[in-house]
Design an enzyme around this catalytic site. Structure first.
Site, PDB file in Angstrom:
ATOM      1  N   TYR A 181       0.823  -1.198   0.063  1.00  0.00           N
ATOM      2  CA  TYR A 181       0.098  -0.114   0.059  1.00  0.00           C
ATOM      3  C   TYR A 181       0.917   1.268   0.108  1.00  0.00           C
ATOM      4  CZ  TYR A 181      -2.790   3.962   1.670  1.00  0.00           C
ATOM      5  OH  TYR A 181      -3.399   5.035   1.687  1.00  0.00           O
ATOM      6  N   LYS A 185       1.126   4.072  -3.055  1.00  0.00           N
ATOM      7  CA  LYS A 185       0.817   5.675  -2.702  1.00  0.00           C
ATOM      8  C   LYS A 185       2.200   6.397  -3.217  1.00  0.00           C
ATOM      9  CE  LYS A 185      -2.337   7.191  -1.594  1.00  0.00           C
ATOM     10  NZ  LYS A 185      -3.718   7.481  -2.208  1.00  0.00           N
TER      11      LYS A 185
END
Length: 320
Positions: A181, A185
């Site tokens: 994750y 990002k």
């Protein structure tokens, strides 16, 4: 006598009017995206919520209208995990121009197993980064039709401690959900900065800005039932965290400023004022690892190959 500034200080509670502007917020039905949409709606902006769940989008739309009388808000179905659906989604916007898009939508998995999108990409990298990368290409004619449009990419403070593995962007070798994750990002943030470099080199009028929300917690977020309900227990339990962190309503502030403030420029990074974790939005130095153009260029090339589009090039749809 010091000169009087023609522009008043930025105030998150007194935003400038923006009648006539049209903004797309991906993932605008919940979390930070919802508050970006709510705050922009209060300025007179026409806000389009991009959501993969039409029912949730309608609930969010009704909530904004209840809090902002006369709000110009509607939704379109948008599934960033399905690249083949993006052309139809953009066509359903039914607007002549787009003054800004806020790339906010994101998937965050906490536990294995590793999942993939319909296109065979790791779910978080494929949705959070590749989906927005391809969406930007389809949106570029609408953005270019506005006098000074902005692409605002919502990064994450979690990306500050991550580094991309350019040889394993899809997390095939060793899958750790939280790391995947953070890297997805980080890839978004690299994209936002590289996009601005390429748009400026091409002489376009569209600017790209990167923002992050700091430490934004549900437990510090005011209730917006039924979109979000904060219990008394959650509020009391989160009180110590409020010294350093904030709610998602405040996490929206950097993105809202990046859309509205004429002083914001392409290629900048904006986040919360206090330690990058909480407070009013301010410009901050681009993180050292984000400033490496060689990584950004390699990521761009890989993303172009994986999606089949190039949002920073001249061959955008409708532009010749």
């Amino acid at each position: 006598m010091s000169p009087v500034s023609a522009t008043p200080p930025w105030n998150v509670h007194r935003l400038p009017g923006a009648d006539g502007r049209v903004v797309l917020v991906t993932g605008g039905n919940a979390g930070i995206g919802y508050f970006v949409a709510e705050q922009l709606s209060a300025t007179g902006t026409t806000v389009v919520l991009g959501s993969r769940d039409p029912a949730k989008a309608e609930i969010a739309t009704a909530s904004i209208r209840a809090r902002v009388p006369g709000a110009r808000v509607r939704s379109v179905r948008l599934d960033l995990a399905d690249l083949s659906s993006l052309e139809t989604a953009v066509g359903s916007l039914e607007v002549e121009r787009l003054d800004a898009v806020v790339h906010n939508a994101g998937v965050a998995l906490d536990d294995p197993p590793r999942e993939e999108t319909a296109d065979g990409h790791e779910l978080m990298f494929g949705t959070n980064h590749l989906g927005h990368f391809a969406l930007t290409w389809w949106l570029m004619p609408l953005l270019s039709a506005a006098p000074a449009a902005r692409v605002v990419t919502m990064g994450s403070f979690a990306a500050k401690s991550e580094r991309l593995d350019l040889d394993d962007l899809q997390s095939r070798k060793e899958y750790r959900p939280k790391r995947a994750y953070g890297r997805s990002k980080l890839a978004q943030m690299y994209f936002g900065l590289e996009l601005d470099r390429r748009l400026r080199a091409a002489g376009g009028s569209v600017a790209s800005v990167v923002v992050h929300p700091g430490g934004a917690l549900d437990s510090l977020t005011p209730s917006r039932p039924p979109v979000h309900v904060r219990t008394t227990g959650a509020r009391l339990g989160a009180a110590p965290a409020a010294l350093l962190l904030q709610g998602k309503h405040a996490g929206a502030w950097p993105a809202v400023r990046a859309v509205l403030d004429p002083a914001v420029r392409g290629g900048q990074l904006w986040g919360p004022r206090v330690f990058g974790l909480r407070g009013e939005p301010r410009r901050e130095p681009v993180w050292n690892h984000l400033a490496d153009p060689s990584v950004a260029e390699r990521l761009w090339d890989a993303s172009r190959d994986l999606t089949g589009v190039d949002p920073g090039g001249l061959g955008r749809p409708g532009l010749g």
